[in-house]
Design a protein around this motif. Structure first.
Motif, PDB file in Angstrom:
ATOM      1  N   LEU A 119      36.790 -56.729   6.928  1.00  0.00           N
ATOM      2  CA  LEU A 119      37.292 -57.934   7.554  1.00  0.00           C
ATOM      3  C   LEU A 119      36.562 -57.980   8.527  1.00  0.00           C
ATOM      4  CD1 LEU A 119      40.161 -55.286   8.747  1.00  0.00           C
ATOM      5  CD2 LEU A 119      40.409 -57.262   6.898  1.00  0.00           C
ATOM      6  N   GLY A 120      36.191 -59.281   8.884  1.00  0.00           N
ATOM      7  CA  GLY A 120      35.384 -60.821   9.294  1.00  0.00           C
ATOM      8  C   GLY A 120      36.107 -60.333  10.689  1.00  0.00           C
ATOM      9  N   ARG A 121      34.893 -61.530  12.355  1.00  0.00           N
ATOM     10  CA  ARG A 121      36.164 -62.429  13.092  1.00  0.00           C
ATOM     11  C   ARG A 121      37.692 -62.757  12.753  1.00  0.00           C
ATOM     12  NH1 ARG A 121      32.280 -66.155  16.019  1.00  0.00           N
ATOM     13  NH2 ARG A 121      33.762 -66.041  17.991  1.00  0.00           N
ATOM     14  N   GLY A 122      38.164 -61.772  14.281  1.00  0.00           N
ATOM     15  CA  GLY A 122      40.075 -62.518  14.131  1.00  0.00           C
ATOM     16  C   GLY A 122      40.469 -61.793  13.252  1.00  0.00           C
ATOM     17  N   ARG A 123      39.872 -60.351  12.686  1.00  0.00           N
ATOM     18  CA  ARG A 123      39.841 -59.762  11.181  1.00  0.00           C
ATOM     19  C   ARG A 123      40.950 -60.224  10.199  1.00  0.00           C
ATOM     20  NH1 ARG A 123      40.868 -54.597  12.975  1.00  0.00           N
ATOM     21  NH2 ARG A 123      42.261 -54.147  11.040  1.00  0.00           N
ATOM     22  N   VAL A 124      40.121 -61.759  10.290  1.00  0.00           N
ATOM     23  CA  VAL A 124      39.832 -62.460   8.560  1.00  0.00           C
ATOM     24  C   VAL A 124      39.540 -61.446   7.457  1.00  0.00           C
ATOM     25  CG1 VAL A 124      39.281 -64.446   6.938  1.00  0.00           C
ATOM     26  CG2 VAL A 124      40.079 -64.496  10.009  1.00  0.00           C
ATOM     27  N   GLU A 155      35.077 -52.133   4.976  1.00  0.00           N
ATOM     28  CA  GLU A 155      34.111 -51.734   6.018  1.00  0.00           C
ATOM     29  C   GLU A 155      35.148 -52.944   6.948  1.00  0.00           C
ATOM     30  OE1 GLU A 155      31.971 -50.606   6.480  1.00  0.00           O
ATOM     31  OE2 GLU A 155      30.631 -50.483   4.659  1.00  0.00           O
ATOM     32  N   ASP A 156      34.906 -52.913   8.289  1.00  0.00           N
ATOM     33  CA  ASP A 156      35.802 -53.317   9.200  1.00  0.00           C
ATOM     34  C   ASP A 156      34.499 -53.941  10.737  1.00  0.00           C
ATOM     35  OD1 ASP A 156      37.700 -54.615  11.333  1.00  0.00           O
ATOM     36  OD2 ASP A 156      38.383 -53.024  12.024  1.00  0.00           O
ATOM     37  N   TRP A 157      34.244 -55.143  10.421  1.00  0.00           N
ATOM     38  CA  TRP A 157      32.886 -55.927  11.510  1.00  0.00           C
ATOM     39  C   TRP A 157      33.751 -56.628  11.277  1.00  0.00           C
ATOM     40  CZ3 TRP A 157      29.620 -55.653   5.482  1.00  0.00           C
ATOM     41  CH2 TRP A 157      28.969 -54.531   6.271  1.00  0.00           C
ATOM     42  N   SER A 159      34.671 -56.466  15.448  1.00  0.00           N
ATOM     43  CA  SER A 159      33.994 -56.989  16.173  1.00  0.00           C
ATOM     44  C   SER A 159      32.364 -57.371  16.070  1.00  0.00           C
ATOM     45  CB  SER A 159      33.803 -55.509  16.867  1.00  0.00           C
ATOM     46  OG  SER A 159      32.614 -54.561  16.057  1.00  0.00           O
ATOM     47  N   LEU A 160      31.761 -58.146  15.072  1.00  0.00           N
ATOM     48  CA  LEU A 160      30.404 -58.584  14.725  1.00  0.00           C
ATOM     49  C   LEU A 160      30.659 -60.153  15.329  1.00  0.00           C
ATOM     50  CD1 LEU A 160      29.533 -56.900  11.743  1.00  0.00           C
ATOM     51  CD2 LEU A 160      28.633 -56.203  14.550  1.00  0.00           C
ATOM     52  N   GLY A 161      29.320 -60.303  15.834  1.00  0.00           N
ATOM     53  CA  GLY A 161      29.508 -61.839  16.427  1.00  0.00           C
ATOM     54  C   GLY A 161      29.905 -62.463  14.869  1.00  0.00           C
ATOM     55  N   GLU A 162      29.569 -64.324  14.577  1.00  0.00           N
ATOM     56  CA  GLU A 162      29.203 -65.038  13.042  1.00  0.00           C
ATOM     57  C   GLU A 162      28.176 -64.660  12.497  1.00  0.00           C
ATOM     58  OE1 GLU A 162      31.527 -67.689  10.828  1.00  0.00           O
ATOM     59  OE2 GLU A 162      32.056 -66.226  11.756  1.00  0.00           O
ATOM     60  N   GLN A 163      26.842 -65.229  12.807  1.00  0.00           N
ATOM     61  CA  GLN A 163      25.749 -64.787  12.039  1.00  0.00           C
ATOM     62  C   GLN A 163      25.226 -63.061  12.316  1.00  0.00           C
ATOM     63  OE1 GLN A 163      23.430 -66.924  11.561  1.00  0.00           O
ATOM     64  NE2 GLN A 163      22.600 -65.155  10.137  1.00  0.00           N
ATOM     65  N   GLU A 164      26.112 -62.299  12.853  1.00  0.00           N
ATOM     66  CA  GLU A 164      25.181 -60.586  12.118  1.00  0.00           C
ATOM     67  C   GLU A 164      26.702 -59.932  11.587  1.00  0.00           C
ATOM     68  OE1 GLU A 164      25.291 -55.902  14.606  1.00  0.00           O
ATOM     69  OE2 GLU A 164      26.696 -58.101  15.557  1.00  0.00           O
ATOM     70  N   PHE A 165      27.762 -60.878  10.879  1.00  0.00           N
ATOM     71  CA  PHE A 165      28.739 -60.349   9.922  1.00  0.00           C
ATOM     72  C   PHE A 165      28.420 -61.513   9.159  1.00  0.00           C
ATOM     73  CE2 PHE A 165      31.974 -62.552   7.239  1.00  0.00           C
ATOM     74  CZ  PHE A 165      32.514 -60.735   7.925  1.00  0.00           C
ATOM     75  N   ARG A 202      25.123 -59.154   7.615  1.00  0.00           N
ATOM     76  CA  ARG A 202      25.125 -57.322   7.472  1.00  0.00           C
ATOM     77  C   ARG A 202      25.693 -57.510   5.881  1.00  0.00           C
ATOM     78  NH1 ARG A 202      27.906 -53.478  10.140  1.00  0.00           N
ATOM     79  NH2 ARG A 202      26.167 -54.344  12.484  1.00  0.00           N
ATOM     80  N   MET A 203      27.119 -58.862   5.442  1.00  0.00           N
ATOM     81  CA  MET A 203      27.383 -58.779   4.514  1.00  0.00           C
ATOM     82  C   MET A 203      26.223 -58.950   3.222  1.00  0.00           C
ATOM     83  SD  MET A 203      31.198 -59.029   4.152  1.00  0.00           S
ATOM     84  CE  MET A 203      31.441 -60.374   3.032  1.00  0.00           C
ATOM     85  N   LYS A 204      25.329 -59.934   4.100  1.00  0.00           N
ATOM     86  CA  LYS A 204      24.258 -59.665   2.570  1.00  0.00           C
ATOM     87  C   LYS A 204      22.968 -58.501   2.258  1.00  0.00           C
ATOM     88  CE  LYS A 204      19.969 -62.343   2.297  1.00  0.00           C
ATOM     89  NZ  LYS A 204      18.959 -63.660   2.787  1.00  0.00           N
ATOM     90  N   ALA A 205      22.999 -58.467   4.097  1.00  0.00           N
ATOM     91  CA  ALA A 205      22.514 -56.474   3.885  1.00  0.00           C
ATOM     92  C   ALA A 205      22.844 -55.569   2.890  1.00  0.00           C
ATOM     93  CB  ALA A 205      22.027 -56.224   5.378  1.00  0.00           C
ATOM     94  N   ALA A 206      24.722 -55.978   3.042  1.00  0.00           N
ATOM     95  CA  ALA A 206      25.446 -54.739   2.046  1.00  0.00           C
ATOM     96  C   ALA A 206      25.611 -55.037   0.524  1.00  0.00           C
ATOM     97  CB  ALA A 206      26.699 -54.727   2.402  1.00  0.00           C
ATOM     98  N   ALA A 207      25.228 -55.674   0.581  1.00  0.00           N
ATOM     99  CA  ALA A 207      24.764 -56.554  -1.133  1.00  0.00           C
ATOM    100  C   ALA A 207      26.117 -57.213  -1.536  1.00  0.00           C
ATOM    101  CB  ALA A 207      24.657 -55.782  -2.295  1.00  0.00           C
TER     102      ALA A 207
END
Length: 218
Positions: free
Chosen positions: A20-25, A52-54, A56-62, A65-70
């Motif tokens: 889940l990204g911003r706006g729970r998309v 994962e429920d991310w 709450s993260l900002g766009e770039q941080e999201f 995080r997606m990249k770091a988690a492969a």
């Protein structure tokens, strides 16, 4: 009815993983071929699990995080992409995905036991890029060509493929017993609980601690 029950059991056992990204998309992280196969067969509902429920993260941080988690494959048919390029090119749903016949070929080879299924991120994408450099496909439907498939199985056994995930060196892997690839779907929004029936396969994008099952309706 028996086939419907069998499909229902399969979908429950193989829920579509989303982040889940911003706006729970919801952003899919696997099973894109399954979703495409379902839609082509007029099946517009499936099950999801939240990896994962991310939200709450900002766009770039999201995306970082997606990249770091492969969860991101930063290549487009063998060509490297920047993170920004990938984000810009993501389709809004699986109907916007381009067909990569080498990705399908990689799945067919695994079903034939050409290499083992292993839980390594993007293993079939790595095999697809390997076949891309060693074989030629003239059209999007050719991976079901028996001659091509035999060539690909032989290529999978070659020592030069030894560093790829699931390599067996020609030893027959178990295979999946499936006739073709079954792996992928997207949703515009994801229902929050149980087997509810709001939004569906439309707009979740590519991209999961699972909370059980929810439904991906249309």
């Amino acid at each position: 009815m028996a086939d419907r029950d069998k499909l229902e059991k399969y979908l429950k056992k193989n829920p579509i993983p989303v982040v889940l990204g911003r706006g729970r998309v919801p952003y899919m992280v696997d099973h894109h071929h399954l979703a495409c196969a379902l839609l082509k067969n007029q099946v517009e509902q499936g099950y999801y699990t939240i990896k994962e429920d991310w939200s709450s993260l900002g766009e770039q941080e999201f995306w970082d995080r997606m990249k770091a988690a492969a969860y991101l494959w930063l290549f487009d048919e063998g060509r490297p992409l920047t993170l920004q390029q990938l984000v810009q090119r993501l389709p809004k749903d699986v109907t916007g995905l381009r067909d990569d016949p080498f990705r399908s070929l990689a799945a067919f080879v695994r079903y034939r036991g050409g290499y083992e299924k292993v839980w390594v991120p993007f293993s079939e994408f790595k095999w697809a890029d390997y076949f891309r450099t060693h074989l030629q496909i003239n059209g999007p439907t050719e991976p079901d060509n028996e001659q091509l498939l035999q060539q690909a199985v032989a290529a999978a056994a070659h020592p030069v493929a030894g560093n790829l995930p699931g390599f067996t060196g020609g030893k027959q892997a178990a295979g999946d017993g499936l006739g073709g690839p079954l792996d992928s779907a997207d949703t515009k929004q994801v229902a929050e609980n149980g087997l509810s029936t709001p939004p569906g396969f439309g707009g979740g994008r590519q991209a999961g601690t699972a909370d059980g099952l929810g439904v991906l309706p249309n």
